[in-house]
Design an enzyme around this catalytic site. Structure first.
Site, PDB file in Angstrom:
ATOM      1  N   ALA A 115     137.323  67.152 -12.385  1.00  0.00           N
ATOM      2  CA  ALA A 115     138.434  67.890 -11.790  1.00  0.00           C
ATOM      3  C   ALA A 115     139.290  68.725 -12.744  1.00  0.00           C
ATOM      4  O   ALA A 115     139.887  69.709 -12.328  1.00  0.00           O
ATOM      5  CB  ALA A 115     139.351  66.923 -11.037  1.00  0.00           C
ATOM      6  N   PRO A 117     140.844  71.378 -15.269  1.00  0.00           N
ATOM      7  CA  PRO A 117     142.304  71.209 -15.323  1.00  0.00           C
ATOM      8  C   PRO A 117     142.993  71.153 -13.965  1.00  0.00           C
ATOM      9  O   PRO A 117     144.196  70.969 -13.902  1.00  0.00           O
ATOM     10  CB  PRO A 117     142.751  72.453 -16.089  1.00  0.00           C
ATOM     11  N   GLY A 118     142.247  71.355 -12.865  1.00  0.00           N
ATOM     12  CA  GLY A 118     142.856  71.171 -11.559  1.00  0.00           C
ATOM     13  C   GLY A 118     142.900  72.400 -10.672  1.00  0.00           C
ATOM     14  O   GLY A 118     143.532  72.356  -9.607  1.00  0.00           O
ATOM     15  N   SER A 119     142.240  73.477 -11.050  1.00  0.00           N
ATOM     16  CA  SER A 119     142.298  74.680 -10.217  1.00  0.00           C
ATOM     17  C   SER A 119     141.704  74.414  -8.835  1.00  0.00           C
ATOM     18  O   SER A 119     142.335  74.695  -7.803  1.00  0.00           O
ATOM     19  CB  SER A 119     141.563  75.838 -10.901  1.00  0.00           C
ATOM     20  N   LYS A 120     140.506  73.853  -8.809  1.00  0.00           N
ATOM     21  CA  LYS A 120     139.864  73.570  -7.524  1.00  0.00           C
ATOM     22  C   LYS A 120     140.537  72.381  -6.838  1.00  0.00           C
ATOM     23  O   LYS A 120     140.609  72.325  -5.603  1.00  0.00           O
ATOM     24  CB  LYS A 120     138.373  73.326  -7.730  1.00  0.00           C
ATOM     25  N   CYS A 235     129.601  77.266 -14.015  1.00  0.00           N
ATOM     26  CA  CYS A 235     130.031  78.604 -14.447  1.00  0.00           C
ATOM     27  C   CYS A 235     129.022  79.124 -15.484  1.00  0.00           C
ATOM     28  O   CYS A 235     129.397  79.650 -16.521  1.00  0.00           O
ATOM     29  CB  CYS A 235     131.451  78.580 -15.007  1.00  0.00           C
TER      30      CYS A 235
END
Length: 255
Positions: A115, A117-120, A235
């Site tokens: 998860a 750094p938390g963008s999604k 990515c």
């Protein structure tokens, strides 16, 4: 900023793409990186957000997300108290796609297994309307702090942050409605944003990442409900980490 791409990487791309697409693809690496952001609809409306930042144009929306926008620079946004209040998240437009495909709903049980750094994670929180249960996991101790900070800043009420190996979820048989595996990868899509990833690129690293990705999937697939949704994303462009992983999943879990 011009990037020097490894010749082996270039040759691999030439073998992957049709000949008439290679030049355009490689030229993208020589263009400036275009940042984007996503508005936190749990804390503000789109209209209110645009009024707060009325000095910035919002004429270049992200095509697949009505509250995502391409921006010229990050600093007019991040150097404000609204950034620390969690009114938005600086996030690449392509990164907004996996949660859209996952399509998490309120009241569901969802696992975001890689998860930080938390963008999604924060996007999933919004899509779940801060309801249900979201487990946001990150195995690396040096990355867990950023995840916790961003989840708190976002105003999460339905999220539990864990710092565990993916194998910890294997015993939770058919527990989750949906699982996102945004897997650690060789990062070929990050070269322009973070040129330091170029120094880490190698065929050996691709092989290592592919093995890691398979292990994570082995660990979490048993925790997915029958009829549930697993979204696997990277990515990178390496077939070993993308198409070959999907082929492996389908052959290993034919049911």
């Amino acid at each position: 900023m011009a990037l020097f791409l490894p010749p082996l990487f270039v040759n691999r791309i030439k073998n992957i793409l049709p000949a008439n697409e290679v030049e355009n693809f490689l030229n993208q690496y020589q263009e400036d990186f275009t940042p984007s952001l996503r508005v936190n609809l749990l804390k503000t409306s789109l209209q209110q957000f645009q009024e707060i930042f009325s000095f910035c144009p919002f004429d270049n929306p992200v095509p697949w997300l009505n509250h995502g926008f391409f921006i010229t620079k990050k600093s007019p946004f991040t150097k404000t108290p609204f950034y620390h209040a969690g009114l938005f998240y600086i996030q690449e437009a392509s990164s907004m796609l996996p949660p859209l495909l996952l399509d998490p709903k309120p009241q569901e049980k969802v696992l975001d297994v890689c998860a930080s750094p938390g963008s999604k994670t924060t996007q999933i929180i919004t899509m779940m309307q801060n309801q249900g249960l979201l487990i946001a996991n990150e195995i690396r101790q040096d990355r867990i702090g950023r995840l916790v900070e961003n989840v708190i800043r976002w105003g999460a009420k339905n999220t539990v942050v864990t710092n565990q190996a993916s194998s910890c979820f294997t015993p939770l048989e058919e527990f989750f409605d949906k699982i996102l595996v945004d897997a650690p990868c060789s990062g070929e899509g990050m070269f322009k944003k973070d040129p330091q990833t170029l120094a880490l690129w190698s065929l050996k690293n691709i092989e290592f990442c592919a093995a890691t990705q398979k292990q994570i999937l082995r660990d979490v697939i048993p925790a997915l409900k029958v009829g549930g949704t697993l979204v696997y994303s990277t990515c990178t462009f390496a077939p070993e980490e993308n198409e070959e992983i999907i082929d492996w999943i389908l052959k290993t879990y034919p049911q």
